[in-house]
Scaffold this motif. Structure first.
Motif, short mmCIF file in Angstrom:
data_model
loop_
_atom_site.label_atom_id
_atom_site.label_comp_id
_atom_site.label_asym_id
_atom_site.label_seq_id
_atom_site.Cartn_x
_atom_site.Cartn_y
_atom_site.Cartn_z
N GLY B 130 81.67 27.94 79.06
CA GLY B 130 81.20 27.84 80.44
C GLY B 130 82.21 28.39 81.44
O GLY B 130 81.83 28.88 82.51
N GLN B 131 83.49 28.33 81.08
CA GLN B 131 84.52 28.87 81.96
C GLN B 131 84.36 30.39 82.10
O GLN B 131 84.50 30.93 83.19
CB GLN B 131 85.91 28.54 81.37
CG GLN B 131 86.24 27.08 81.41
CD GLN B 131 86.49 26.60 82.82
OE1 GLN B 131 87.23 27.23 83.57
NE2 GLN B 131 85.87 25.51 83.21
N GLU B 133 81.57 32.04 81.58
CA GLU B 133 80.32 32.31 82.30
C GLU B 133 80.51 32.14 83.80
O GLU B 133 80.00 32.94 84.59
CB GLU B 133 79.22 31.38 81.79
CG GLU B 133 78.81 31.70 80.36
CD GLU B 133 77.62 30.91 79.90
OE1 GLU B 133 77.29 29.90 80.57
OE2 GLU B 133 77.02 31.29 78.89
N ALA B 134 81.25 31.09 84.18
CA ALA B 134 81.47 30.87 85.61
C ALA B 134 82.23 32.05 86.21
O ALA B 134 81.86 32.55 87.28
CB ALA B 134 82.25 29.58 85.82
N ALA B 135 83.27 32.50 85.52
CA ALA B 135 84.06 33.62 86.03
C ALA B 135 83.22 34.89 86.11
O ALA B 135 83.25 35.60 87.11
CB ALA B 135 85.29 33.84 85.14
N ARG B 136 82.44 35.16 85.04
CA ARG B 136 81.62 36.37 85.04
C ARG B 136 80.56 36.31 86.13
O ARG B 136 80.24 37.30 86.76
CB ARG B 136 80.96 36.58 83.67
CG ARG B 136 81.90 36.81 82.50
CD ARG B 136 82.90 37.93 82.73
NE ARG B 136 82.32 39.23 83.02
CZ ARG B 136 81.97 40.13 82.10
NH1 ARG B 136 82.17 39.90 80.84
NH2 ARG B 136 81.44 41.28 82.45
N LEU B 140 83.77 38.64 88.19
CA LEU B 140 84.97 39.09 87.49
C LEU B 140 84.57 39.88 86.25
O LEU B 140 83.60 39.52 85.57
CB LEU B 140 85.83 37.89 87.06
CG LEU B 140 86.84 37.34 88.07
CD1 LEU B 140 86.13 36.71 89.25
CD2 LEU B 140 87.76 36.34 87.40
N GLN B 144 89.60 40.63 83.80
CA GLN B 144 89.98 39.68 84.86
C GLN B 144 89.71 38.26 84.42
O GLN B 144 90.48 37.34 84.69
CB GLN B 144 89.20 39.99 86.14
CG GLN B 144 89.62 41.27 86.83
CD GLN B 144 88.61 41.74 87.87
OE1 GLN B 144 87.42 41.46 87.75
NE2 GLN B 144 89.09 42.45 88.87
N LYS B 148 92.66 35.57 84.37
CA LYS B 148 92.71 34.53 85.39
C LYS B 148 92.17 33.19 84.90
O LYS B 148 92.53 32.15 85.43
CB LYS B 148 91.87 34.97 86.61
CG LYS B 148 92.46 36.12 87.36
CD LYS B 148 93.66 35.68 88.17
CE LYS B 148 94.35 36.87 88.80
NZ LYS B 148 95.51 36.48 89.60
N VAL B 149 91.29 33.22 83.92
CA VAL B 149 90.60 31.99 83.55
C VAL B 149 90.88 31.57 82.10
O VAL B 149 91.22 30.41 81.85
CB VAL B 149 89.07 32.13 83.78
CG1 VAL B 149 88.33 30.91 83.29
CG2 VAL B 149 88.80 32.36 85.26
N PRO B 152 95.25 31.35 80.99
CA PRO B 152 95.99 30.20 81.53
C PRO B 152 95.57 28.87 80.89
O PRO B 152 96.38 27.96 80.78
CB PRO B 152 95.64 30.22 83.02
CG PRO B 152 95.19 31.60 83.30
CD PRO B 152 94.56 32.10 82.05
N GLN B 153 94.31 28.77 80.49
CA GLN B 153 93.87 27.53 79.84
C GLN B 153 94.24 27.53 78.36
O GLN B 153 94.56 26.49 77.79
CB GLN B 153 92.36 27.35 80.01
CG GLN B 153 91.96 27.15 81.45
CD GLN B 153 90.49 26.86 81.61
OE1 GLN B 153 89.97 25.89 81.09
NE2 GLN B 153 89.80 27.73 82.32
#
Lengths: 245, 230
Positions: B130-131, B133-136, B140, B144, B148-149, B152-153
């Motif tokens: 989901g992370q 998907e949210a970024a896309r 982004l 990217q 960015k997403v 880092p996680q």
């Protein structure tokens, strides 16, 4: 027909052998609010996720603001910037503060300077009552607060349309209201909105049109009064009979 | 042989060979640190190869190479790999004396790289879909989104596992003593050969390994706790 912000032509989507969408043709006008209801597995979410190509259609076309975004060589990232999306499970970024969640995309994608984005984040958070959380991490937020954050994160890109995928389904019941209130405000402001939801009362109240999806097709559509008040399709009747009691 | 004899022999070993033991411990730590450091570089490259979307038709060559590499390394014994490089490197570079330590260290690095690749891959795939998907959905692009997403996680999953890999290598590098590269276990062999004592130096070497392993893994646990709190 120039007023259509989204046009969908004969949309099919299969996952392996499973046909989820079996030919959907529909349009959504600028400023329109459309709710998509129907039983689980009927294709609602897949339909919505196809609109910004999170799911790539098996066949068919999707036009967004006149551009066929299913065409080869299209830069979908450009178009996604104008289509905000809110997910069932919020999907806020846990490693960023509330403020950074909002400013990351607009600054990274060159829409705003950091200062402008920070200013906008404050305003947006103010409108959803999260201003004092700006420097907190999402782990300190409740589900309802996370979803409100997710909504303003999408709004920070200043989209032309907002897509909501069951935005209240993962919330504790007492938090549904606060999220629906935010969406309602947005809709009142004239935002073109497509919302997949199980909140029938909400769909009836805010929608211009309601789609009933079942078995991978748009089984019935109409104004909320028509669809909820006088459904024609036996499947719609059966479904509404089960959810409205 | 009484416990007293063993103990007095141990004292003898330490008083006579503490320098060797210290040197061996330092070498083991150095070799392990080098192994993990190079292993991280190799592992990161392999992990990126496995993530890459480069393809020719349905075939993803980078992905395939990385997968085969990882499987070969993980499904053959480290000792066998050490032997291979011990004999292979001098054959590949005839006339150049790179030294046996180089060959052995290289084998350890290449071995560790495969395990680190798996650690990185697992750390990345543990990040919720989901992370992405949210970024896309925000517009982004893939790169990217990773920068960015996802990364880092993922780093929070990867770092503690990398520290564990270091602890593992500290112990596994004892296999390198087969080729007398000067690590802690090599010093055991030296002491064993000169003093004709088997058990006493072994106890001492085991104790050193244990202290290293214990302290390091407690350190890792502390790091893990801190990461969870963030």
């Amino acid at each position: 027909m120039t007023n259509n912000i989204i046009e969908v032509k004969d949309l099919h989507k299969s996952f392996g052998q499973l046909q989820v969408l079996k030919g959907v043709t529909e349009h959504i006008e600028k400023g329109e609010v459309v709710s998509v209801i129907g039983p689980s597995g009927g294709g609602k979410s897949t339909f919505l996720r196809c609109l910004n190509l999170l799911e790539v259609p098996t066949s068919g076309q999707i036009f967004f603001e006149g551009v066929d975004i299913t065409a080869k060589g299209i830069d979908i990232n450009q178009h996604r910037q104008k289509m905000g999306m809110v997910f069932q499970h919020f999907n806020v970024f846990p490693h960023m503060t509330v403020g950074q969640n909002i400013t990351m995309a607009p600054t990274l994608l060159g829409k705003k300077s950091q200062a402008e984005a920070d200013e906008m984040a404050k305003e947006l958070l103010n409108t959803v009552g999260l201003y004092e959380k700006i420097n907190e991490f999402p782990s300190r937020l409740s589900g309802g607060q996370k979803q409100r954050l997710a909504i303003v994160r999408a709004l920070a890109m200043e989209p032309d349309v907002m897509l909501f995928d069951e935005p209240t389904s993962a919330l504790d019941p007492e938090m549904v209201g606060e999220v629906l209130a935010v969406i309602k405000n947005l809709v009142k402001g004239g935002m073109t909105t497509v919302i997949v939801t199980h909140e029938m009362g909400f769909a009836r109240e805010v929608s211009d049109r309601v789609f009933f999806m079942d078995g991978g097709i748009l089984a019935e559509k109409g104004s909320p009064e028509e669809l909820f008040g006088n459904p024609q399709n036996p499947r719609t009747k059966e479904f509404l009979g089960k959810v409205l009691y | 042989m009484s416990i007293m004899t063993i103990f007095s022999n141990m004292v003898k070993v330490v008083s006579r060979y503490w320098g060797l033991l210290l040197e061996g411990t330092a070498n083991t730590l150095l070799l392990s640190a080098l192994t993990v450091a190079v292993g991280i570089v190799i592992g990161a490259i392999l992990a990126l190869m496995r993530l890459s979307k480069f393809h020719i038709g349905k075939f993803k060559p980078l992905n395939a190479i990385a997968t085969i590499y990882t499987e070969v390394v993980r499904d053959t014994p480290l000792l066998v790999q050490l032997y291979f490089f011990y004999f292979l490197i001098p054959m590949m570079f005839p006339g150049v004396d790179l030294g046996k330590v180089f060959s052995v260290a290289l084998a350890l690095c290449l071995n560790s790289g495969a395990y680190v690749a798996e650690i990185i891959r697992a750390g990345i795939s543990a990040v919720d879909k989901g992370q992405v998907e949210a970024a896309r959905s925000l517009g982004l692009n893939y790169t990217q989104t990773l920068q960015k997403v996802v990364f880092p996680q993922a780093i929070k999953n990867i770092l503690p596992a990398l520290c564990n890999e270091f602890v593992t290598i500290v112990k596994e590098s004892s296999l390198a003593s087969t080729f007398f590269v000067g690590d802690l276990m090599t010093q055991y062999k030296t002491i064993n050969g000169t003093m004709y004592l088997a058990i006493e130096p072994l106890i001492i070497v085991s104790l050193i390994y244990f202290v290293l392993g214990f302290v390091l893994s407690k350190g890792v646990a502390a790091i893990e706790r801190r990461m969870k709190n963030d």
